[in-house]
Scaffold this active site. Structure first.
Site, PDB file in Angstrom:
ATOM      1  N   HIS B 239       0.833  -1.356   0.150  1.00 63.94           N
ATOM      2  CA  HIS B 239      -0.061  -0.006  -0.028  1.00 63.94           C
ATOM      3  C   HIS B 239       0.927   1.045   0.004  1.00 63.94           C
ATOM      4  O   HIS B 239       1.915   1.331   0.639  1.00 63.94           O
ATOM      5  CB  HIS B 239      -0.971   0.166   0.955  1.00 63.94           C
ATOM      6  CG  HIS B 239      -0.387  -0.302   2.316  1.00 63.94           C
ATOM      7  ND1 HIS B 239      -1.007  -0.112   3.647  1.00 63.94           N
ATOM      8  CD2 HIS B 239       0.868  -0.399   3.020  1.00 63.94           C
ATOM      9  CE1 HIS B 239      -0.628  -0.312   4.588  1.00 63.94           C
ATOM     10  NE2 HIS B 239       0.601  -0.302   4.288  1.00 63.94           N
ATOM     11  N   ASN B 240       0.301   2.495  -0.679  1.00 61.49           N
ATOM     12  CA  ASN B 240       1.000   3.667  -0.859  1.00 61.49           C
ATOM     13  C   ASN B 240       2.375   3.810  -1.677  1.00 61.49           C
ATOM     14  O   ASN B 240       2.875   4.634  -1.587  1.00 61.49           O
ATOM     15  CB  ASN B 240       1.350   4.303   0.555  1.00 61.49           C
ATOM     16  CG  ASN B 240       0.163   4.005   1.642  1.00 61.49           C
ATOM     17  OD1 ASN B 240      -0.953   4.142   1.241  1.00 61.49           O
ATOM     18  ND2 ASN B 240       0.350   3.729   2.966  1.00 61.49           N
TER      19      ASN B 240
END
Lengths: 347, 347, 347
Positions: B239-240
């Site tokens: 994620h991210n």
């Protein structure tokens, strides 16, 4: 629950029983077995467990049998293999319940014998031909122009892309994908141009592919997996690979494109290889090894694992990995000086 | 089978043909090509294969062309790229056969242009908007509130979670999952509290995601993959992450959360990275490398592979990895003593 | 978009607010937050970001609060955990929209309470029993004879093989496969005989399994994952493993068969283990480590990463890995000689 007496088992599978001809209803490890279970001693170092086990009967080698007088035994040359066969006796391979589920979609030009079981929401593409007794379970997809042998099993949501060939009794577990595009790209100055992957995949008879594994289709000809080869979960086989027969590849191994692997190899979990190399028959590669060049002599055992330590010890030692060349030079220099100091030349 | 003459191919793709204007019907490697095939010489070291090849025609560089007088040639600056384009000529990108399969489910609030092909048992969630000419194949799922560009392809059983954005011509292979929850947990004294992952995923134009790969949704904003980036099978993007444009990531690489990777990088198979680092543009990371800190200078070639050996040699040598620090101290001690013994100070 | 005032948040989650009782409508990182957002300071080293942030309010520790007079704050002992809870306030767990989609298939002998949501093309096998409020989303498959607790979520195309048990609130992401066959083979002289995998899988309450992960069924008894354990994407858990409670396993880790892992362990990404070992409670294993033997003392931090370098430096140094034993012998020889030369005995 079906049960078998020792004499029924040996009548079916060979070997000799001794003691009382009791009935057993399941196979269990020595430590968990009860009176209605049969267990096995595959490794002599666990002999004491046989003495402690409550198993109703134990499968043992001829050599070990003498130590267990008074126990109910089945005596055989290879207790581990025999155990596997007894377990199969209690859990026979599931046969196809012939018929196409009303929610399945079979394209009109596909050939699906009445002996095949096509599960809920399964899909069989145009011109695909299935052998007898295949089981294509819920949500599995076989795209167009594939050819499947008899008794092929696709577990739920497995996918076979178009134009692939599966031999007899091939088993594909859930989430495995056979025939997705190989990773072929040509750099076009500012972006990547995708190279069409126009080959397919051919899986030999009795190949098993684990869950969420990938066998990519070839760029110009088929990626090949030889008969009897068994592949575990989350394994990646790149395009144009040729894997031999009866080779075993454990979970999370990654075989780069155009690699040739021989027969009867054992490839450990998490092994990686560079592409365009050859690995000889009967090579045994330890888990986690990175294979950086061809292995031409057969029967070797290969390894390359960085040894584990506590983080503190690791940090203290690993830093020197970056200076091994310098360390080597320092030793050379010492050898040179010492040769002089001691009046002796060092090699 | 469609065939093209050399003059038709050069009219379409540029380059110059010489010899006889024969028709060819497929691309094959030099060793496998027959008279009706066209092959290519990308690497001059395989020149001898051209001489031995039965290929009807060969794609070569200007430099190499002089050696093959008498052969039918297409001459071009980049034979490998040209080969890719010829292969595409023989295998054009499949266009959507417009229409929604009767077994597919499209939620009433979804927008699916008539030019889109929605396969058997595919699912399009509420408020999801598709561009023109998308192909959502058998069993593929696009959850609610997604936005797909034109000509996006989802292969069978691919999944896009809610709230994701896919650019033009994005291709997602079977079993790939876009937008599953990032792995965010806060320790709550005795158990783990899951951090809601409220961002999505944005994939730029022409991104390709391999089979069984994962691009996790962001915790608070979108995970981003830049245009033209190509990702192989079984790759994990946490994620991210922010991946740049035209970067290539080979199979089984794992990019930990909040990592930023530049454009035109080449990330080898099985590479792993720690999270929260930055990797500069045009970084080339060798297969199997573990990236433990940021790479700030662009254009570097990075590696960290433990060299392979026979198991016996490995066992003999690897044990010393755990004592490198001590080994270094012993060398230092020797240097010190020898400086004294030989009457010379060592650096 | 729902909004909450600081006093509403502290009424719900505890902690103390100070400054103005503004309403906020989302959580954002410090650098991206605007006036309508709440942010958080989990690590004191980012204090300066609080000063620069435009966040309407910030969650801080008691210790840090004094530095931000004039800001709207929520003060709490653990800002990171508090942030997670606020994020959950804004994104409550989705509840099942009760009902079976018309395209789903539920076998007549299955038990599916009316509170469950069964999505398009989902499949529930014979005799499988679901708890209250389960969400079995599009294309997910639960085979026969499974037992699911309340509020279990299966994301699209997740698969649970027959005979598995899932506790309360278990969440399985897309492409994950629970209960595929363990990789058990006995060599039968010329080919491999498959050992039937007759155990199942038991997942404890609140277990989460990431996308495209695999938990294999046991050979004779269940593979076990303890309550509260969280598993990331593309993780492979082999047959007969026993994983404790509240353990965290990051992406692409591979746990070989019959491995026992304790509770409250943290297993980094890409970790691999050999099989048949035990790892004590609270072990922390760094990403990429290969675990080659049991870890019996709890609370240790383990690592084994080959350090990264430029390819050139790597090539120069790595070659010596193959000769460490020899290098060690050369040092010993020098120590011996030097002992003689310098008239001193070396240890």
């Amino acid at each position: 629950m079906t049960s078998y007496t020792l004499s029924q088992i040996t009548a079916e599978l060979g070997g000799q029983w001794q003691g009382e001809d009791i009935a057993v209803e399941a196979v269990r490890p020595l430590a968990q077995a009860e009176g209605g279970h049969i267990s096995f001693l595959a490794n002599p170092k666990y002999k004491s467990e046989v003495h402690e086990s409550r198993a109703g009967a134990v499968i043992v080698s001829e050599k070990a049998a003498g130590e267990f007088t008074g126990r109910n035994l089945i005596i055989t040359a290879d207790p581990y293999l025999y155990f596997a066969k007894v377990a199969r006796l209690f859990s026979p391979i599931v046969k196809a319940a012939g018929g196409v589920h009303p929610t399945a979609v079979v394209e009109p030009s596909a050939v699906v014998p009445a002996s095949c079981e096509i599960g809920a929401h399964a899909y069989i593409g145009a011109r695909t031909v299935l052998g007898e007794g295949c089981r294509i379970l819920a949500g599995a997809v076989v795209e167009h122009d594939c050819k499947l042998g008899d008794e092929v099993v696709l577990h739920p949501n497995a996918v076979v892309y178009y134009g692939c060939t599966l031999g007899q009794r091939v088993e594909i577990h859930s989430g495995a994908v056979i025939g997705a595009d190989g990773f072929g790209l040509a750099f076009a100055g500012a972006s990547w141009f995708k190279i069409p992957q126009t080959g397919g995949v051919t899986l030999g008879d009795d190949v098993e592919i684990g869950s969420n594994s990938n066998i990519d289709r070839g760029a110009m000809s088929d990626t090949l997996i030889g008969k009897g080869t068994k592949i575990d979960n989350q394994v990646q086989i790149g395009h144009n690979c040729k894997i031999g027969e009866h080779t075993v590849i454990a979970a999370q191994a990654g075989i780069s494109g155009s690699t040739t692997i021989g027969s009867y190899c054992i490839i450990g979990g998490g092994v990686g290889t560079v592409g365009h190399i050859e690995i000889a028959d009967k090579t045994n590669i330890g888990g986690g090894t990175c294979i950086t060049h061809s292995i031409k002599e057969s029967g070797q055992h290969i390894a390359s694992l960085y040894p584990m330590q506590t983080h503190k010890e690791w940090a203290k030692n690993a830093v020197h990995i970056r200076h091994l060349s310098e360390m080597n030079k320092r030793i050379k220099q010492l050898e040179k000086q010492l040769g002089a100091a001691g009046g002796q030349e060092q090699a």
